[in-house]
Design a protein around this motif. Structure first.
Motif, short mmCIF file in Angstrom:
data_model
loop_
_atom_site.label_atom_id
_atom_site.label_comp_id
_atom_site.label_asym_id
_atom_site.label_seq_id
_atom_site.Cartn_x
_atom_site.Cartn_y
_atom_site.Cartn_z
N GLU B 159 -28.24 -11.56 -61.20
CA GLU B 159 -27.65 -10.25 -61.09
C GLU B 159 -26.02 -10.32 -61.65
O GLU B 159 -25.70 -9.38 -62.21
CB GLU B 159 -27.70 -9.64 -59.65
CG GLU B 159 -29.07 -9.23 -59.45
CD GLU B 159 -29.48 -8.84 -57.87
OE1 GLU B 159 -28.54 -8.99 -57.31
OE2 GLU B 159 -30.72 -8.84 -57.74
N PRO B 160 -25.22 -11.31 -61.17
CA PRO B 160 -24.00 -11.50 -61.81
C PRO B 160 -23.75 -11.00 -63.32
O PRO B 160 -23.05 -10.64 -63.90
CB PRO B 160 -23.60 -12.95 -61.41
CG PRO B 160 -24.45 -13.30 -60.41
CD PRO B 160 -25.70 -12.69 -60.44
N GLY B 161 -24.82 -11.74 -64.00
CA GLY B 161 -24.93 -11.74 -65.44
C GLY B 161 -25.37 -10.41 -65.91
O GLY B 161 -24.48 -9.64 -66.74
N LEU B 166 -23.05 -5.58 -68.36
CA LEU B 166 -23.13 -3.99 -68.60
C LEU B 166 -21.65 -3.11 -67.88
O LEU B 166 -21.93 -1.92 -67.81
CB LEU B 166 -24.46 -3.21 -67.62
CG LEU B 166 -25.72 -3.84 -68.42
CD1 LEU B 166 -26.89 -3.37 -67.22
CD2 LEU B 166 -25.65 -3.12 -69.76
N GLN B 167 -20.75 -4.07 -67.54
CA GLN B 167 -19.54 -3.40 -66.94
C GLN B 167 -18.94 -2.49 -67.60
O GLN B 167 -18.30 -1.55 -67.03
CB GLN B 167 -18.53 -4.58 -66.51
CG GLN B 167 -18.26 -5.30 -67.68
CD GLN B 167 -17.28 -6.52 -67.15
OE1 GLN B 167 -16.90 -6.59 -65.83
NE2 GLN B 167 -16.92 -7.40 -67.61
N PHE B 176 -26.32 -0.28 -62.50
CA PHE B 176 -26.15 -1.95 -62.34
C PHE B 176 -24.74 -2.64 -61.95
O PHE B 176 -24.77 -3.66 -62.14
CB PHE B 176 -26.70 -2.65 -63.67
CG PHE B 176 -28.20 -2.11 -64.09
CD1 PHE B 176 -29.26 -2.76 -63.39
CD2 PHE B 176 -28.48 -1.06 -65.14
CE1 PHE B 176 -30.66 -2.60 -63.87
CE2 PHE B 176 -29.73 -0.88 -65.37
CZ PHE B 176 -30.91 -1.63 -64.80
N GLY B 177 -24.25 -1.68 -61.13
CA GLY B 177 -23.05 -1.99 -60.87
C GLY B 177 -22.90 -2.50 -59.44
O GLY B 177 -23.74 -2.14 -58.43
N ALA B 178 -22.04 -3.74 -59.07
CA ALA B 178 -21.89 -4.08 -57.73
C ALA B 178 -20.49 -4.71 -57.52
O ALA B 178 -20.01 -5.43 -58.23
CB ALA B 178 -22.97 -4.66 -57.26
N ASP B 179 -19.72 -4.33 -56.38
CA ASP B 179 -18.49 -5.09 -56.40
C ASP B 179 -19.05 -6.23 -55.73
O ASP B 179 -18.36 -7.44 -55.97
CB ASP B 179 -17.69 -4.38 -55.14
CG ASP B 179 -17.27 -2.93 -55.76
OD1 ASP B 179 -17.07 -3.03 -56.84
OD2 ASP B 179 -17.20 -2.14 -54.88
#
Lengths: 283, 332
Positions: B159-161, B166-167, B176-179
């Motif tokens: 998931e980090p990748g 996609l940031q 597909f974003g997450a802090d």
């Protein structure tokens, strides 16, 4: 020339599609084997005699086993099948014999198929409202009834399917001798379909052996050895559920061992049931 | 007594025994027939019981929140006057089921096509049995595996990748974003769910594909079609209703699945549009909160259960009707 290119294109498309199907199978089967592998890897170390003789340990303590949970699961599974299977077989018999062409039968079949795949947590809520609240407490009986509600549609379906496979000539021959319908069913239909009926019951056992959601708020669980059917009773699935939600390392190991036990039991029941009905077909 | 009288008496006794036995048989037939009928109607009673007990249990919540329950985002059972809304669990249920289907349908159909068209005969039965066995593994096992094995793996390596890649892409960087990437998220739950329903889709599709008459396929092969062309132009069109029925059946399971999802979804009543953040589903909310709830909170969970039952009832009904249609056609 053009047709050659066209042909190559079709061949390439075919290769590509078939390769993707092959990849899907490889990936799908790999995923599923990964699950089995991690079950064995994490569960096997604790699969010792102590697992079957010692009680579930309190948090923070070492060792212990799952004896009370195994006992509870066996008791509730037997009671669930004991209540659900006869009702299921009778109802399946009605659909295949007495009521094969009755007006209501298609409706019953349809509702049964819906219940067959209804979310099991809904069954839990139903038993909570219908049994736990009136009885003023969580109990092994409530849990068994929830399991019985899950057993019924499975057994109805297999019983009807198996009885429908019995050739009508057999029934007609028995009826021609003057046998009443009930005796035709007992002495001819049930005997001819026996292996299939047993398979259905075994599949139902396999289905409920690992059911968790309907037990969460009907039996709860228990840390102790309890044989009182009117009180909460330890059982494997809810024990797994409780042990996972706790950081205790010993509990985590026991949860894996419990998961491995359930999986092995369910798989061997399924294989046994299949072997039984397959052997019948060859004979 | 003459000999004739004697035989007449004997005849009478025999006739009496006979009528007794026949009477007994007729009685047992009547009782058995009644018992089977009662059991069959019992199936209908179970359905009625489910509906009645759900409505009765949910009644306090239905009276308090009415239909606004469906569109309220907030879930605050601890307030003095609790505000409870079903929007977050409904959202989570639909999102996880949708993503799970997105994963499981192509794979399930691909495996089914492989099994019916490509696989060497000697391997077909073992692979098929393996898949059917895997459909029988209890869902809590999948949930546990997702929690201990898959969740940490995805959070650490996958998931980090995706988040990083996609940031800067609009829309996708929200989905597909997450802090903070954690082991528990809607996406992880969907993936476990997808793996779990994969065997169902494959098993139903294989059954459905085998209803195609061999003559149809052979004639397509006979005019020179490739395997893929046969699948796309003969097998799939012929079995469309059944495949859709099988997919709906799997959807019904995905919507109501509890234990595969509960551990790994996070039980958080938030809607922030990202599939990498924790959420909840109807069944997960019931499973994790029911035992500790009371009064209105418990009634609201029953209300959620009622919604889930109505939803799955419609999906499963549609699935069964479609499968029945195919069965009728192949029987005719």
């Amino acid at each position: 020339m053009a047709s050659n290119i066209n042909y190559a294109k079709r061949k390439f498309g075919n290769r590509l599609a078939m390769l993707m199907c092959l990849a899907a199978t490889a990936i799908g089967v790999t995923w599923l084997f990964l699950i089995l592998f991690s079950l064995l890897w994490n569960g096997l170390p604790r699969l010792t005699p102590a697992l079957f003789t010692e009680l579930t340990p309190p948090p923070g303590e070492k060792g212990g086993g799952l004896a009370n949970a195994i006992f509870g699961t066996v008791v509730m599974t037997i009671m669930g099948v004991g209540v659900g299977a006869p009702i299921g077989i009778l109802a399946g018999t009605y659909l295949a014999e007495y009521g094969r062409h009755a007006k209501l039968s298609p409706v019953i079949r349809f509702i049964n198929d819906i219940l067959l795949s209804a979310p099991s947590i809904i069954i839990g809520l139903f038993i909570y409202g219908a049994v736990v609240v009136p009885m003023r407490g969580f109990s092994a009986i409530a849990g068994s009834l929830a399991l019985a509600v899950i057993v019924i549609p499975v057994v109805v379906r297999t019983t009807e399917d198996m009885l429908s496979l019995v050739p009508n000539q057999l029934r007609e021959a028995a009826s021609a001798l003057g046998m009443p319908r009930a005796h035709v069913i007992w002495l001819v239909s049930y005997r001819a379909a026996r292996a299939g009926l047993i398979t259905g019951v075994l599949l139902a056992v396999a289905r409920i052996a690992g059911e968790t959601a309907p037990l969460l708020f009907t039996v709860l669980s228990n840390q102790f050895w309890s044989v009182n059917l009117l009180k909460p009773m330890a059982n494997l699935p809810v024990t797994i559920n409780n042990f996972i939600n706790n950081p205790d390392g010993n509990w985590k190991e026991l949860a894996w061992a419990a998961a491995l036990l359930i999986t092995l039991a369910v798989l061997s029941l399924n294989i046994f049931a299949r072997a039984l009905s397959a052997g019948k077909k060859d004979a | 007594m003459t000999q004739m009288d004697q035989s007449a008496v004997q005849f009478n006794v025999a006739a009496m025994d006979r009528s007794k036995v026949l009477g007994g048989m007729a009685l047992s037939d009547k009782i058995f027939s009644f018992a089977t009928r009662a059991a069959a109607y019992g199936v209908l009673l179970v359905l009625a019981g489910i509906i009645i007990s759900l409505i009765a249990g949910a009644y306090p919540a239905i009276r308090t929140f009415g239909f606004e329950f469906l569109v309220t985002r907030r879930w605050a059972p601890q307030l003095d006057e609790p505000i409870l809304g079903a929007l977050a669990p409904i959202y989570g249920t639909l999102v996880t089921s949708f993503v799970a289907m997105l994963i499981a349908v192509p794979f399930g159909l691909g495996i089914a096509i492989f099994l019916t068209e490509l696989c060497p005969m000697s391997l077909r039965r073992p692979i098929r049995i393996a898949i059917e066995l895997l459909a029988g593994i209890p869902s809590i096992i999948y949930g546990m595996w997702g929690f201990f094995v898959l969740g940490p793996f995805l959070a650490n390596y996958v998931e980090p990748g995706i988040v990083w890649a996609l940031q800067d892409v609009p829309v996708l960087n929200i989905i597909f974003g997450a802090d903070i990437i954690s082991n528990i998220s809607l996406f992880n739950a969907s993936l476990v769910l997808g793996i779990m329903i994969l065997p169902f889709i494959t098993a139903v599709s294989v059954d459905v594909f085998s209803t195609v008459p061999p003559v149809l396929k052979e004639s397509a092969y006979g005019i020179g079609c490739t395997t893929w062309e046969v699948v796309r132009n003969v097998v799939l069109p012929f079995t469309r209703v059944g495949v859709v029925g099988g997919v709906m059946l799997a959807l019904g399971r995905a919507l109501g699945e509890t234990m595969a999802v509960t551990f790994i979804i996070g039980n958080s009543f938030k809607i922030d549009g990202s599939i990498f953040s924790p959420g909840t589903t109807i069944s997960a909310a019931i499973a994790s909160e029911f035992a500790e709830s009371d009064d209105l909170h418990r009634a609201a969970l029953m209300y959620l259960g009622l919604l889930l039952f109505v939803l799955t009832f419609f999906v499963l009904s549609a699935a069964r009707l479609m499968l029945a249609r195919l069965e009728k056609r192949s029987g005719a």
